[in-house]
Design a protein around this motif. Structure first.
Motif, PDB file in Angstrom:
ATOM      1  N   SER A   1       0.826  -1.024  -0.137  1.00  0.00           N
ATOM      2  CA  SER A   1       0.026  -0.021   0.139  1.00  0.00           C
ATOM      3  C   SER A   1       0.940   1.265  -0.052  1.00  0.00           C
ATOM      4  N   ARG A   2       1.930   1.155   0.630  1.00  0.00           N
ATOM      5  CA  ARG A   2       2.875   2.406   0.539  1.00  0.00           C
ATOM      6  C   ARG A   2       3.313   2.485  -0.579  1.00  0.00           C
TER       7      ARG A   2
ATOM      8  N   TRP B   1       0.811   4.647  -2.911  1.00  0.00           N
ATOM      9  CA  TRP B   1       0.710   5.950  -2.610  1.00  0.00           C
ATOM     10  C   TRP B   1       1.980   6.541  -3.196  1.00  0.00           C
TER      11      TRP B   1
ATOM     12  N   PRO C   1       2.383  12.753  -0.823  1.00  0.00           N
ATOM     13  CA  PRO C   1       1.218  11.385  -0.831  1.00  0.00           C
ATOM     14  C   PRO C   1       0.107  11.989  -0.038  1.00  0.00           C
ATOM     15  N   PRO C   2       0.158  12.611   0.991  1.00  0.00           N
ATOM     16  CA  PRO C   2      -1.309  13.117   1.622  1.00  0.00           C
ATOM     17  C   PRO C   2      -1.939  13.922   0.942  1.00  0.00           C
ATOM     18  N   GLU C   3      -1.618  14.670  -0.201  1.00  0.00           N
ATOM     19  CA  GLU C   3      -2.505  15.326  -1.007  1.00  0.00           C
ATOM     20  C   GLU C   3      -3.337  14.515  -2.104  1.00  0.00           C
ATOM     21  N   LEU C   4      -2.867  13.360  -1.994  1.00  0.00           N
ATOM     22  CA  LEU C   4      -3.755  12.418  -3.202  1.00  0.00           C
ATOM     23  C   LEU C   4      -4.996  12.199  -2.440  1.00  0.00           C
ATOM     24  N   PRO C   5      -5.884  11.483  -3.113  1.00  0.00           N
ATOM     25  CA  PRO C   5      -7.114  11.024  -2.632  1.00  0.00           C
ATOM     26  C   PRO C   5      -6.800   9.900  -1.505  1.00  0.00           C
ATOM     27  N   SER C   6      -7.434   9.810  -0.691  1.00  0.00           N
ATOM     28  CA  SER C   6      -7.034   8.574   0.328  1.00  0.00           C
ATOM     29  C   SER C   6      -7.305   7.374  -0.477  1.00  0.00           C
ATOM     30  N   LEU C   7      -6.307   6.421  -0.346  1.00  0.00           N
ATOM     31  CA  LEU C   7      -6.220   5.388  -0.829  1.00  0.00           C
ATOM     32  C   LEU C   7      -7.329   4.342  -0.179  1.00  0.00           C
TER      33      LEU C   7
END
Lengths: 388, 93
Positions: B24-25, B28, B39-45
């Motif tokens: 998962s890491r 993202w 990574p935190p600005e992507l939609p949440s996986l």
């Protein structure tokens, strides 16, 4: 997935079927066969009498118990499962004495699966305990920073550019905060990154997230041994009970410190009166006028004194010392109060030690020393020397 | 990992997972590089797939061969040691 970060006990309890197994076994005094466990659970599941369970219903439970649930419970150390006789019984795992866990196991009709599934991961428990300390929303980055600070030996992936806070922030956003939000424990605005604590109506005690809850016992250091010197009491009722026991134990001298009026229960005052009647010298120290008045009025034989420093209230944001009892200079209890939760309730826990050679007893005896002998003189010189 | 081709129309980008890195890491991380954002600005996986279930699928003796799904404008293919991301526009022609 069950890495180092996963708590075995919570993992075992997150499934309602495994909670049902524990509930059943806790009510038994003797081990029962795994077949009998299957019959009981199949009957409860189908809402039938034991005799009416069909072979199909039973077969399904038999398989899932043997293949999945009993092994998981056994691995978490919550049950003893004899491979030869197939007899099952609850173990003596300390987690089974934890009041919050007891409530979870015994409360039917509440869906704990999602909540426990959220709490299973250590990083999420740490995040929750951080959030529970704040009344307002936190930014994702601030939360990540606080979590990394509290994490013992933060796990970072071994890549060249991994920064622990950034890494944690990404994992919070993609994995942990959505899980906590789905369980209703936090609200998370993924766009702005604002996170705030919602809590759970059935988990009053936010300290629980820090998990005083025992992990399945394993030695931290190969040379370390669990201490038999210091005992921990959880919950106001247990603390009061021990308080009473110490009052009764004292033959010569009883030294008490209180910070909170609520802690002086009527039963407590009766114990003090009993001690005075037995000829014990009782000293009560407190900075609270109301406590002094109450003790003076109801137990006139007590020597009252006023500590010079308000050391017990150093940090109102965190736990504070609530009471200290020292009996015959050889048995001690130190009670601490958590901060008020949303329902205005403070949880009380205490550590106790007994015996002249006990480290905790020795420490306090050294700190107070012979000054204890002069408390009743109320001399300013002496009082200034008292470290409390 | 080789230099990143920043062009979103790159046919496919493959990211090798570090030995203890979770799949998962990897997802993202690779999409963050392709999108050039943290990574935190992507939609949440988690809105696409349960990241812990994804990671669990590659653990143990009954591990999955590969998992594919669409996330943040990419077709993601995860195997036990790599994550491949292919921009959706390419698939559409």
């Amino acid at each position: 997935m069950r890495g180092e970060q996963t708590n075995d006990v919570l993992y075992a309890l997150r499934d309602g079927r495994r909670r049902a197994v524990l509930q059943l076994l806790r009510n038994r005094t003797e081990p029962i066969s795994d077949e009998e466990v299957a019959v009981h659970l199949a009957a409860a599941d189908a809402e039938k009498r034991l005799l009416d369970v069909t072979e199909d219903e039973l077969a399904e439970w038999r398989v899932s118990l043997r293949q999945t649930h009993l092994p998981v419970l056994e691995e978490a150390g919550l049950i003893d499962w004899d491979a030869e006789t197939n007899a099952v019984a609850v173990s003596t795992h300390p987690a089974l004495q934890n009041p919050t866990l007891e409530r979870i196991v015994e409360t039917d009709g509440v869906d704990w699966d999602e909540v426990l599934g959220a709490l299973v991961h250590r990083r999420r428990r740490i995040a929750l305990s951080v959030l529970a300390d704040y009344d307002t929303a936190l930014s994702r980055v601030a939360l990540a920073r606080a979590v990394v600070e509290r994490e013992p030996g933060t796990e970072t992936v071994e890549t060249a550019d991994a920064d622990p806070v950034e890494d944690c922030c990404a994992a919070l956003h993609h994995v942990h905060l959505p899980k906590l939000a789905a369980a209703g424990l936090v609200s998370y605005d993924a766009r702005s990154g604002a996170v705030s604590y919602c809590g759970h109506p059935l988990i009053e005690d936010t300290e629980w997230f820090d998990l005083h809850l025992p992990e399945t016992p394993r030695a931290v250091l190969s040379v370390a041994e669990p201490s038999q010197d210091i005992w921990r009491l959880d919950g106001r009722a247990n603390v009061i009970e021990h308080c009473r026991a110490l009052c009764e134990y004292a033959d010569d001298e009883l030294f008490l410190l209180y910070t909170d009026e609520d802690l002086i229960e009527a039963a407590c005052l009766r114990c003090l009166q009993d001690a005075v009647d037995r000829g014990v010298d009782v000293y009560v120290g407190t900075q609270t006028q109301a406590i002094r008045d109450r003790v003076r009025e109801q137990v006139p034989g007590v020597t009252l004194w006023e500590p010079q420093r308000d050391w017990m209230n150093i940090s109102p944001e965190r736990e504070k010392v609530g009471r200290l009892l020292f009996a015959d200079r050889e048995a001690i209890m130190l009670g601490t109060l958590s901060k008020h939760n949303d329902h205005g309730i403070q949880n009380e826990t205490a550590i106790t030690g007994a015996g002249e050679d006990n480290a905790l007893v020795m420490l306090v005896r050294e700190l107070l020393g012979s000054r204890l002998d002069h408390l009743d003189e109320q001399s300013a010189d002496f009082l200034e020397e008292i470290p409390f | 990992m080789s230099d990143t081709d920043r062009s979103p129309s790159a046919a496919a980008h493959e990211y090798q997972l570090a030995p203890d890195e979770s799949p998962s890491r990897g997802v993202w991380s690779v999409v963050a590089v392709l999108e050039d954002c943290p990574p935190p600005e992507l939609p949440s996986l988690a809105e696409t797939i349960d990241p812990e279930a994804l990671d669990a699928a590659f653990i143990g003796t009954t591990a999955t061969d590969h998992v594919s799904f669409e996330y943040a404008g990419y077709t993601i293919t995860v195997t036990s040691d790599a994550v491949r991301a292919r921009a959706l526009e390419c698939d559409a022609g």
